[in-house]
Design an enzyme around this catalytic site. Structure first.
Site, PDB file in Angstrom:
ATOM      1  N   ARG A 242       0.862  -1.184   0.000  1.00 12.54           N
ATOM      2  CA  ARG A 242       0.000   0.000   0.000  1.00 12.54           C
ATOM      3  C   ARG A 242       0.897   1.232   0.000  1.00 12.54           C
ATOM      4  NH1 ARG A 242      -3.514  -2.570  -1.832  1.00 12.54           N
ATOM      5  NH2 ARG A 242      -5.580  -2.967  -0.964  1.00 12.54           N
ATOM      6  N   GLU A 271      -3.502   7.524  -4.047  1.00 13.73           N
ATOM      7  CA  GLU A 271      -3.785   6.949  -5.366  1.00 13.73           C
ATOM      8  C   GLU A 271      -5.134   7.429  -5.906  1.00 13.73           C
ATOM      9  OE1 GLU A 271      -2.312   2.813  -4.857  1.00 13.73           O
ATOM     10  OE2 GLU A 271      -3.942   2.374  -6.243  1.00 13.73           O
ATOM     11  N   HIS A 289      -1.015   0.146 -10.128  1.00  8.51           N
ATOM     12  CA  HIS A 289      -1.689  -0.803  -9.217  1.00  8.51           C
ATOM     13  C   HIS A 289      -2.196  -2.035  -9.991  1.00  8.51           C
ATOM     14  CE1 HIS A 289      -3.864  -1.011  -5.088  1.00  8.51           C
ATOM     15  NE2 HIS A 289      -3.571  -2.223  -5.519  1.00  8.51           N
TER      16      HIS A 289
HETATM   17  C1  DGY Z   1      -5.978  -5.885  -3.102  1.00  3.90           C
HETATM   18  O1  DGY Z   1      -6.634  -6.895  -3.341  1.00  3.90           O
HETATM   19  O2  DGY Z   1      -5.857  -5.436  -1.972  1.00  3.90           O
HETATM   20  C2  DGY Z   1      -5.308  -5.205  -4.255  1.00  3.90           C
HETATM   21  O3  DGY Z   1      -4.462  -4.210  -3.867  1.00  3.90           O
HETATM   22  C3  DGY Z   1      -6.325  -4.706  -5.237  1.00  3.90           C
HETATM   23  O4  DGY Z   1      -6.608  -5.791  -6.012  1.00  3.90           O
END
Ligand code: DGY
Length: 323
Positions: A242, A271, A289
């Site tokens: 993250r 983001e 992402h």
């Molecule tokens: C998640 O699943 O947490 C990813 O970052 C988004 O698919």
């Protein structure tokens, strides 16, 4: 027609949307644009289940809206730091996620970024596209080997372990990791992995540091300037976890002053906005992402949501209950 009203906040794989429609009274988001806070509040008041994803922010202000019809948030994704979990709990909302099915594809993206950063792949692509490439040269764009180097993992859950397997068995990398409690002995033996006592030790000893901890307040800026400063000038930092786990301004300083060799990012603070100075740097590889973005994985994530919805509305045990 089933009267259970389900809202899907973004476009999902077509096969999953079609399956959802055969079981529930589903509203899809054909425009595929993120919902605003007031649209999310409206959704909580008008649907039995809301299925958000990482791009839907669900803070207390949204979750505490009056006259809620919604009983369950079935998140399309494994990470749920965009949902204020303690408020959701107080509001008696059930939350589910999609663990397990995106492990390999996310680890593949971490490997991609590690290779891109080590071998200056994005920079090379830009050089070819700019038509400035003058041809092969013995000293052009020299970079670092991944094979045989040391990979340091911060966090050692499913995705980190999958990356470690690919790196160790595929690229002969030495694996070191930090996790508050030791990992399963079988996994450690398979990877010949070494547990470090501190994050600092990983930062100092790894050629590649890859972040794999959950987002949220507890890990905000876990990797700050002080910790970045411990990295070797030849080392690279990879973040597929993250954005807020890493202090972006500190990273920009490390990259600009060449305190580290490079970085590869798939996730960002705030983001989809990207801190503009990052865009100016040649020694950072940037992806939008993409961790779980394969057809098979996104379909499997959708199936997990379907299973959780079925279980909830049939009063069965939830396969992936967060709270
Ligand atoms: C998640 O699943 O947490 C990813 O970052 C988004 O698919």
């Amino acid at each position: 027609m089933n009267q259970t009203k389900v809202l899907i906040t973004r476009k999902w794989p077509a096969s999953i949307e079609a399956e959802l429609q055969t079981h529930f009274d589903v509203t899809l988001n054909e425009k595929d644009t993120p919902l605003s806070s007031s649209e999310l509040k409206h959704a909580l008041q008008n649907y039995d289940a809301v299925c958000p994803s990482v791009c839907d922010s669900l803070p207390a202000e949204v979750l505490t809206v009056k006259n809620k019809r919604c009983k369950i948030l079935c998140n399309f994704g494994v990470g749920y730091n965009h949902i204020d979990i303690s408020t959701a709990k107080k509001e008696n909302l059930i939350v589910t996620n999609t663990p397990g099915v995106l492990t390999e594809s996310t680890a593949d993206i971490a490997m991609t970024l590690m290779l891109m950063s080590a071998r200056r792949a994005a920079e090379g692509d830009r050089l070819v596209r700019s038509q400035q490439w003058q041809g092969w040269c013995p000293t052009q764009m020299m970079s670092s080997d991944v094979t045989g180097a040391t990979l340091g993992l911060i966090g050692f859950g499913r995705i980190a372990q999958a990356m470690a397997r690919k790196a160790h068995h595929g690229f002969g990398m030495k694996i070191i990791y930090f996790k508050p409690s030791p990992a399963d002995q079988k996994i450690i033996d398979d990877l010949n992995a070494l547990r470090c006592d501190t994050i600092e030790q990983v930062m100092q000893e790894a050629d590649f540091v890859s972040l794999h901890c959950p987002g949220g307040e507890a890990t905000r800026h876990l990797i700050d300037q002080k910790r970045l400063n411990l990295m070797r000038p030849t080392a690279h930092l990879i973040n597929t976890a993250r954005g807020d786990v890493l202090d972006t301004k500190a990273l920009v300083e490390s990259l600009t002053l060449h305190k580290i060799a490079g970085a590869g990012l798939d996730v960002y603070e705030d983001e989809p906005k990207v801190y503009p100075p990052l865009l100016e740097l040649d020694n950072v590889s940037l992806l939008p992402h993409l961790g779980s973005a394969t057809i098979a994985t996104r379909t499997a994530m959708g199936k997990k949501v379907l299973n959780n919805l079925h279980a909830f509305f049939n009063k069965q045990n939830l396969p992936d209950q967060v709270i």
